[in-house]
Design an enzyme around this catalytic site. Structure first.
Site, PDB file in Angstrom:
ATOM      1  N   LYS A  25      45.558  48.304  49.564  1.00  0.00           N
ATOM      2  CA  LYS A  25      45.761  47.584  50.826  1.00  0.00           C
ATOM      3  C   LYS A  25      46.634  46.358  50.588  1.00  0.00           C
ATOM      4  O   LYS A  25      46.658  45.831  49.481  1.00  0.00           O
ATOM      5  CB  LYS A  25      44.404  47.101  51.363  1.00  0.00           C
ATOM      6  CG  LYS A  25      43.544  48.183  51.959  1.00  0.00           C
ATOM      7  CD  LYS A  25      42.286  47.599  52.583  1.00  0.00           C
ATOM      8  CE  LYS A  25      41.397  48.681  53.159  1.00  0.00           C
ATOM      9  NZ  LYS A  25      41.988  49.383  54.313  1.00  0.00           N
ATOM     10  N   ARG A  80      35.312  58.473  54.787  1.00  0.00           N
ATOM     11  CA  ARG A  80      34.976  59.869  55.113  1.00  0.00           C
ATOM     12  C   ARG A  80      34.632  60.672  53.870  1.00  0.00           C
ATOM     13  O   ARG A  80      33.853  61.626  53.929  1.00  0.00           O
ATOM     14  CB  ARG A  80      36.132  60.495  55.911  1.00  0.00           C
ATOM     15  CG  ARG A  80      37.442  60.525  55.171  1.00  0.00           C
ATOM     16  CD  ARG A  80      38.627  60.702  56.106  1.00  0.00           C
ATOM     17  NE  ARG A  80      39.067  59.447  56.716  1.00  0.00           N
ATOM     18  CZ  ARG A  80      40.094  59.327  57.542  1.00  0.00           C
ATOM     19  NH1 ARG A  80      40.793  60.411  57.909  1.00  0.00           N
ATOM     20  NH2 ARG A  80      40.436  58.170  58.041  1.00  0.00           N
ATOM     21  N   LYS A 103      27.895  54.088  56.074  1.00  0.00           N
ATOM     22  CA  LYS A 103      28.954  53.915  55.067  1.00  0.00           C
ATOM     23  C   LYS A 103      28.697  52.645  54.247  1.00  0.00           C
ATOM     24  O   LYS A 103      28.598  51.555  54.790  1.00  0.00           O
ATOM     25  CB  LYS A 103      30.321  53.831  55.753  1.00  0.00           C
ATOM     26  CG  LYS A 103      31.478  53.461  54.812  1.00  0.00           C
ATOM     27  CD  LYS A 103      32.831  53.417  55.542  1.00  0.00           C
ATOM     28  CE  LYS A 103      33.931  52.862  54.631  1.00  0.00           C
ATOM     29  NZ  LYS A 103      35.251  52.775  55.297  1.00  0.00           N
TER      30      LYS A 103
HETATM   31  N1  BES Z   1      37.538  50.383  55.794  1.00  0.00           N
HETATM   32  C1  BES Z   1      38.771  50.862  56.289  1.00  0.00           C
HETATM   33  C2  BES Z   1      38.886  50.762  57.807  1.00  0.00           C
HETATM   34  C3  BES Z   1      39.067  49.376  58.354  1.00  0.00           C
HETATM   35  C4  BES Z   1      40.283  48.732  58.248  1.00  0.00           C
HETATM   36  C5  BES Z   1      38.042  48.764  59.001  1.00  0.00           C
HETATM   37  C6  BES Z   1      40.450  47.475  58.771  1.00  0.00           C
HETATM   38  C7  BES Z   1      38.211  47.504  59.548  1.00  0.00           C
HETATM   39  C8  BES Z   1      39.418  46.849  59.412  1.00  0.00           C
HETATM   40  C9  BES Z   1      38.970  52.318  55.909  1.00  0.00           C
HETATM   41  O1  BES Z   1      38.452  52.695  54.693  1.00  0.00           O
HETATM   42  C10 BES Z   1      40.436  52.554  55.872  1.00  0.00           C
HETATM   43  O2  BES Z   1      41.072  51.970  55.019  1.00  0.00           O
HETATM   44  N2  BES Z   1      40.951  53.385  56.773  1.00  0.00           N
HETATM   45  C11 BES Z   1      42.355  53.646  56.821  1.00  0.00           C
HETATM   46  C12 BES Z   1      42.516  55.119  57.043  1.00  0.00           C
HETATM   47  C13 BES Z   1      43.938  55.578  56.908  1.00  0.00           C
HETATM   48  C14 BES Z   1      44.379  55.465  55.468  1.00  0.00           C
HETATM   49  C15 BES Z   1      44.037  57.016  57.370  1.00  0.00           C
HETATM   50  C16 BES Z   1      42.932  52.843  57.993  1.00  0.00           C
HETATM   51  O3  BES Z   1      42.279  52.738  59.032  1.00  0.00           O
HETATM   52  O4  BES Z   1      44.010  52.292  57.825  1.00  0.00           O
HETATM   53 ZN    ZN Z   2      36.853  51.609  54.004  1.00  0.00          ZN
HETATM   54 MN    MN Z   3      39.804  52.306  53.109  1.00  0.00          MN
END
Ligand code: BES
Ligand code: ZN
Ligand code: MN
Length: 495
Positions: free
Chosen positions: A278, A352, A266
């Protein structure tokens, strides 16, 4: 730090520092015994006064011991004799590395790898030590106007063995060094900020790596991805001014006909969340959202350095995830390269979306196995914390192999279930699949999404959201899971 191996008697060594192990209660290792004998029991006498803690990783430097040619002896506690484990051994080596980094000695002799560790041979002990020692010298001062110019720290280190060093120890040394170099590349890419490490920067880094080693590289541009129908990947890129890239690395160290292992990383060079923005606090850490990509590049560096006899393909879909006038919106439906349509219910579940097209693209290599590596879900940090990567797979033998590789490399992963029952948590009224699951099991539903695109081959997914970087005072990328992946490929190469 430069390494060599030779046979030698600890008491005769003239290096700037000699490193030897001691067990709890002042019990001496073979090397420490030899030093003690030559110095007429001085070491045992000092230890009897309780100057060295029993806990593995405690250290004590002794100066100008009588009867010895070396000016310094660095004693490192190994914990209780008979209770030495991978962890206590690694802790002891790390502690020695810290001391050597601050030492005025230019060179050192390392006798610590010459201890008995159940289930681990000399090659393992030396490879681990070389990796830890070299990795401990990593600095990231690329973007500081004044570099650290301290002359301190050991530059040359010789591993001292009792008998003549076996031939496989040279390979072990190379393995440890190669992994540390791969980790250093992965760390630097992770640490570089989003305004430097862009998709274009990752592509340039891949080109440079290919030039330096026996690796072929191809970079697909937006137009190429459009032709391939990578509608999911491109939908994430459409909110950003930075052009997306799709990096293809090809390392052919094996027989031409051997099917390759494909690694998919990724490469979100900054994840704002997109329109599903975020929160601001700690958002700078989303520069690390390309650590999966960085681990693929680092692993290629390591296997190319070792000239591993295996074929490996690396795929890196890379883009920013930005909000903007042309960004995807919650509810938008896009068509992936596989033909499956995706309802984007949360633009922050973008990893994803870029991985699924890369996983479909992987089919054309007729892979023996595909492993993707991604900072995919915050839920993985809730489940496993920052010590262990999450592992999910559609093939249990492949999962077991990766788990064992992680164990051996000191870069552990733990398997979560990917049972069919969980697929019911992914339902869309308007498209084939939503990009988020119903509440709970976030790491598993993310993997369930990917599983819809990996039916053609054996596949495993490593969620490195908790392990790819550290926060706080020693913040920075960790270089994980380069050790796990490299160990896995060494095993696959039949070595
Ligand atoms: N890159 C993030 C995941 C992440 C978050 C890694 C914090 C390390 C620290 C990913 O793209 C993401 O934002 N995932 C979301 C998915 C959700 C929206 C279903 C998450 O984990 O909050
Ligand atoms: Zn991400
Ligand atoms: Mn994300």
């Amino acid at each position: 730090m430069e390494f060599t191996i030779k046979a030698g008697s600890p008491e005769k060594l003239k290096n700037g520092c000699v490193v030897a192990g001691v067990f709890a209660g002042g019990e001496l290792s073979a090397a420490a015994k030899a030093l003690d004998k030559a110095s007429d029991g001085t070491i045992a006498a000092i230890l009897a006064r309780g100057d060295l803690d029993d806990k593995a990783g405690a250290t004590l430097t002794l100066h100008a011991l009588p009867g010895l040619a070396t000016p310094r002896v660095l004693l490192v506690s190994l914990g209780k004799a008979g209770e030495l484990t991978d962890k206590t051994y690694r802790d002891a080596v790390s502690a020695a590395a810290r001391q050597l980094a601050g030492s005025p000695a230019d060179d050192a002799a390392f006798c610590l790898a010459d201890v008995d560790l159940p289930g681990r041979d000399a090659a393992w002990r030396i490879a681990q030590a070389a990796q830890i020692l070299k990795d401990s010298t990593y600095r990231c001062d690329e973007l500081k106007s004044k570099k650290d110019e301290s002359k301190k720290g050991v530059k040359k280190l010789v591993f001292v063995t009792r008998g003549k060093p076996a031939a496989d120890l040279d390979a072990a040394l190379l393995e440890g060094e190669a992994i540390a170099e791969g980790m250093a590349l992965a760390k630097t890419l992770g640490n570089l900020p989003g305004n430097v490490c862009t998709p274009g920067y990752l592509a340039t880094t891949a080109r440079k790596l290919a030039k330096e080693h026996k690796i072929k590289v191809e970079i697909l541009e937006r137009a190429d991805m459009e032709k391939l129908g990578m509608g999911s990947l491109l939908s994430v890129a459409q909110g950003s001014h930075e052009p997306p890239k799709f990096i293809i690395l090809n390392y052919k160290g094996g027989k031409p006909k051997d099917k390759p292992v494909v690694l998919v990383g990724k490469g979100i060079t900054f994840d704002t969340g997109g329109i599903s923005l975020k929160p601001g606090e700690g958002m700078d850490e989303m520069k690390y959202d390309m650590c999966g990509a960085a681990s693929v590049l680092g692993t290629f560096k390591a296997i190319a350095r070792m000239e591993l006899p295996i074929n490996v393909v690396g795929l890196i879909p890379t883009t920013e995830n930005m909000p903007g006038g042309s960004a995807i919106k919650p509810g938008d439906i896009v068509t992936s390269m596989s033909g499956q349509t995706i309802e984007i219910l949360n633009t922050d579940a973008e990893g994803r979306l870029i991985l699924c097209d890369a996983l479909t693209y992987a089919e054309r290599f007729d892979p023996v196995a595909v492993v993707d590596i991604a900072t995919l879900t915050g839920a993985c940090i809730i489940a496993l914390g920052n010590l262990t990567s999450g592992l999910l797979a559609n093939d249990d033998a492949l999962a077991a192999e990766l788990l064992a590789s992680g164990q051996a490399a000191g870069d552990k992963a733990w398997q979560l279930p990917l049972w069919d029952e969980y697929q019911d948590m992914l339902k869309s009224n308007f498209a084939d699949i939503p990009n988020i699951g119903s509440k709970g099991a976030g790491t598993i539903t993310a993997a369930c999404f990917l599983a819809r695109f990996t039916k053609a081959y054996k596949w495993a997914h490593l969620d490195i959201a908790g392990t790819a970087w550290k926060s706080g005072a020693d913040k920075g990328a960790t270089g994980r899971p380069v050790p796990l992946l490299t160990r896995f490929l060494i095993g696959r190469a039949g070595l």
